[in-house]
Design a protein around this motif. Structure first.
Motif, PDB file in Angstrom:
ATOM      1  N   MET A 122       0.850  -1.173   0.000  1.00 30.84           N
ATOM      2  CA  MET A 122       0.000   0.000   0.000  1.00 30.84           C
ATOM      3  C   MET A 122       0.901   1.243   0.000  1.00 30.84           C
ATOM      4  SD  MET A 122      -2.660   1.304   2.951  1.00 30.84           S
ATOM      5  CE  MET A 122      -3.923   0.125   2.598  1.00 30.84           C
ATOM      6  N   ARG A 123       0.533   2.197  -0.809  1.00 27.76           N
ATOM      7  CA  ARG A 123       1.252   3.472  -0.850  1.00 27.76           C
ATOM      8  C   ARG A 123       0.603   4.461   0.115  1.00 27.76           C
ATOM      9  NH1 ARG A 123       3.857   4.444  -6.316  1.00 27.76           N
ATOM     10  NH2 ARG A 123       3.855   2.377  -7.251  1.00 27.76           N
ATOM     11  N   HIS A 124       1.342   5.492   0.451  1.00 27.50           N
ATOM     12  CA  HIS A 124       0.782   6.525   1.320  1.00 27.50           C
ATOM     13  C   HIS A 124      -0.486   7.117   0.716  1.00 27.50           C
ATOM     14  CE1 HIS A 124       4.896   7.012   3.311  1.00 27.50           C
ATOM     15  NE2 HIS A 124       4.068   6.563   4.225  1.00 27.50           N
ATOM     16  N   SER A 125      -0.492   7.313  -0.590  1.00 23.80           N
ATOM     17  CA  SER A 125      -1.667   7.904  -1.235  1.00 23.80           C
ATOM     18  C   SER A 125      -2.905   7.023  -1.059  1.00 23.80           C
ATOM     19  CB  SER A 125      -1.401   8.157  -2.718  1.00 23.80           C
ATOM     20  OG  SER A 125      -1.065   6.959  -3.384  1.00 23.80           O
ATOM     21  N   GLU A 126      -2.731   5.700  -1.141  1.00 27.67           N
ATOM     22  CA  GLU A 126      -3.869   4.797  -0.940  1.00 27.67           C
ATOM     23  C   GLU A 126      -4.341   4.841   0.515  1.00 27.67           C
ATOM     24  OE1 GLU A 126      -5.199   0.123  -1.353  1.00 27.67           O
ATOM     25  OE2 GLU A 126      -3.231   0.725  -2.098  1.00 27.67           O
ATOM     26  N   PHE A 127      -3.393   4.912   1.433  1.00 25.13           N
ATOM     27  CA  PHE A 127      -3.752   5.028   2.850  1.00 25.13           C
ATOM     28  C   PHE A 127      -4.647   6.252   3.055  1.00 25.13           C
ATOM     29  CE2 PHE A 127      -3.023   7.127   6.901  1.00 25.13           C
ATOM     30  CZ  PHE A 127      -3.371   6.125   7.799  1.00 25.13           C
ATOM     31  N   TRP A 128      -4.220   7.410   2.515  1.00 26.56           N
ATOM     32  CA  TRP A 128      -4.983   8.635   2.721  1.00 26.56           C
ATOM     33  C   TRP A 128      -6.311   8.607   1.981  1.00 26.56           C
ATOM     34  CZ3 TRP A 128      -4.220  11.011   6.884  1.00 26.56           C
ATOM     35  CH2 TRP A 128      -2.947  11.087   7.449  1.00 26.56           C
ATOM     36  N   GLU A 129      -6.374   7.938   0.842  1.00 26.53           N
ATOM     37  CA  GLU A 129      -7.654   7.782   0.140  1.00 26.53           C
ATOM     38  C   GLU A 129      -8.639   7.004   1.000  1.00 26.53           C
ATOM     39  OE1 GLU A 129      -6.863   5.958  -3.645  1.00 26.53           O
ATOM     40  OE2 GLU A 129      -5.716   7.690  -4.338  1.00 26.53           O
ATOM     41  N   ARG A 130      -8.157   5.949   1.640  1.00 24.26           N
ATOM     42  CA  ARG A 130      -9.029   5.147   2.518  1.00 24.26           C
ATOM     43  C   ARG A 130      -9.469   5.956   3.735  1.00 24.26           C
ATOM     44  NH1 ARG A 130      -6.993  -1.095   2.730  1.00 24.26           N
ATOM     45  NH2 ARG A 130      -6.786  -1.411   0.490  1.00 24.26           N
ATOM     46  N   MET A 131      -8.537   6.705   4.294  1.00 22.41           N
ATOM     47  CA  MET A 131      -8.886   7.551   5.443  1.00 22.41           C
ATOM     48  C   MET A 131      -9.967   8.557   5.049  1.00 22.41           C
ATOM     49  SD  MET A 131      -7.155   6.751   8.205  1.00 22.41           S
ATOM     50  CE  MET A 131      -7.098   8.235   9.203  1.00 22.41           C
ATOM     51  N   ASP A 132      -9.789   9.212   3.904  1.00 21.30           N
ATOM     52  CA  ASP A 132     -10.777  10.181   3.433  1.00 21.30           C
ATOM     53  C   ASP A 132     -12.127   9.523   3.198  1.00 21.30           C
ATOM     54  OD1 ASP A 132      -8.773  12.087   3.497  1.00 21.30           O
ATOM     55  OD2 ASP A 132      -8.530  12.193   1.321  1.00 21.30           O
ATOM     56  N   LEU A 133     -12.111   8.324   2.643  1.00 25.27           N
ATOM     57  CA  LEU A 133     -13.351   7.607   2.362  1.00 25.27           C
ATOM     58  C   LEU A 133     -14.140   7.325   3.641  1.00 25.27           C
ATOM     59  CD1 LEU A 133     -15.165   5.999   0.343  1.00 25.27           C
ATOM     60  CD2 LEU A 133     -13.740   4.018   0.885  1.00 25.27           C
ATOM     61  N   HIS A 134     -13.448   6.905   4.675  1.00 21.71           N
ATOM     62  CA  HIS A 134     -14.124   6.478   5.902  1.00 21.71           C
ATOM     63  C   HIS A 134     -14.366   7.600   6.908  1.00 21.71           C
ATOM     64  CE1 HIS A 134     -14.250   2.306   4.814  1.00 21.71           C
ATOM     65  NE2 HIS A 134     -13.002   2.410   4.396  1.00 21.71           N
ATOM     66  N   LEU A 135     -13.543   8.632   6.870  1.00 20.43           N
ATOM     67  CA  LEU A 135     -13.692   9.703   7.856  1.00 20.43           C
ATOM     68  C   LEU A 135     -14.042  11.055   7.244  1.00 20.43           C
ATOM     69  CD1 LEU A 135     -10.669   8.822  10.149  1.00 20.43           C
ATOM     70  CD2 LEU A 135     -13.078   8.447  10.626  1.00 20.43           C
ATOM     71  N   GLY A 136     -13.956  11.142   5.938  1.00 21.85           N
ATOM     72  CA  GLY A 136     -14.174  12.425   5.281  1.00 21.85           C
ATOM     73  C   GLY A 136     -12.857  13.171   5.166  1.00 21.85           C
ATOM     74  N   ALA A 137     -12.695  13.860   4.054  1.00 25.15           N
ATOM     75  CA  ALA A 137     -11.424  14.533   3.778  1.00 25.15           C
ATOM     76  C   ALA A 137     -11.066  15.565   4.847  1.00 25.15           C
ATOM     77  CB  ALA A 137     -11.477  15.186   2.397  1.00 25.15           C
ATOM     78  N   ALA A 138     -12.045  16.263   5.353  1.00 23.43           N
ATOM     79  CA  ALA A 138     -11.773  17.314   6.333  1.00 23.43           C
ATOM     80  C   ALA A 138     -11.361  16.746   7.688  1.00 23.43           C
ATOM     81  CB  ALA A 138     -12.999  18.203   6.496  1.00 23.43           C
ATOM     82  N   TYR A 139     -11.865  15.590   8.045  1.00 22.69           N
ATOM     83  CA  TYR A 139     -11.620  15.033   9.382  1.00 22.69           C
ATOM     84  C   TYR A 139     -10.484  14.015   9.412  1.00 22.69           C
ATOM     85  CZ  TYR A 139     -12.681  12.990  13.958  1.00 22.69           C
ATOM     86  OH  TYR A 139     -12.599  12.535  15.241  1.00 22.69           O
ATOM     87  N   ALA A 140     -10.180  13.379   8.295  1.00 22.02           N
ATOM     88  CA  ALA A 140      -9.205  12.284   8.277  1.00 22.02           C
ATOM     89  C   ALA A 140      -7.839  12.706   8.804  1.00 22.02           C
ATOM     90  CB  ALA A 140      -9.077  11.720   6.864  1.00 22.02           C
ATOM     91  N   ARG A 141      -7.332  13.841   8.357  1.00 16.72           N
ATOM     92  CA  ARG A 141      -5.997  14.298   8.798  1.00 16.72           C
ATOM     93  C   ARG A 141      -6.003  14.649  10.284  1.00 16.72           C
ATOM     94  NH1 ARG A 141      -1.827  13.884   4.712  1.00 16.72           N
ATOM     95  NH2 ARG A 141      -3.031  13.576   2.831  1.00 16.72           N
ATOM     96  N   LEU A 142      -7.052  15.302  10.722  1.00 15.31           N
ATOM     97  CA  LEU A 142      -7.144  15.649  12.138  1.00 15.31           C
ATOM     98  C   LEU A 142      -7.157  14.381  12.986  1.00 15.31           C
ATOM     99  CD1 LEU A 142      -7.582  17.684  14.443  1.00 15.31           C
ATOM    100  CD2 LEU A 142     -10.035  17.475  14.001  1.00 15.31           C
TER     101      LEU A 142
END
Length: 64
Positions: free
Chosen positions: A1-21
Motif C-alpha cells: 500500500m502506498r501513502h496515497s492509498e492510505f490517505w484515500e481510505r482515510m478520506d473515504l471512511h472519515l471524510g477529507a476534512a476530518y481524516a488528517r485531524l
C-alpha cells in the motif's frame, strides 16, 4: 500500500476534512503509542498503519 492509498481510505471512511485531524490526534497502542501520522513519519508501512486504523474504527473485514 502506498501513502496515497492510505490517505484515500482515510478520506473515504472519515471524510477529507476530518481524516488528517483524526490521524494527527488518535494515539493507537499497537503503533507503539503513536498517532497514525507519527507512525507514517517514523517509517511504519502504510499497510501496517491502516490495519491499526481499521481495527480502531471497527470497519468491516471487506475494508481491510
Amino acid at each position: 500500500m502506498r501513502h496515497s492509498e492510505f490517505w484515500e481510505r482515510m478520506d473515504l471512511h472519515l471524510g477529507a476534512a476530518y481524516a488528517r485531524l483524526w490521524a494527527d490526534t488518535q494515539v493507537i497502542d499497537v503503533l507503539d503509542h503513536r498517532t497514525p501520522s507519527e507512525a507514517l513519519d517514523a517509517g511504519v508501512a502504510p499497510k501496517q498503519v491502516w490495519r491499526a486504523v481499521h481495527e480502531r474504527l471497527q470497519l468491516p473485514a471487506s475494508e481491510r
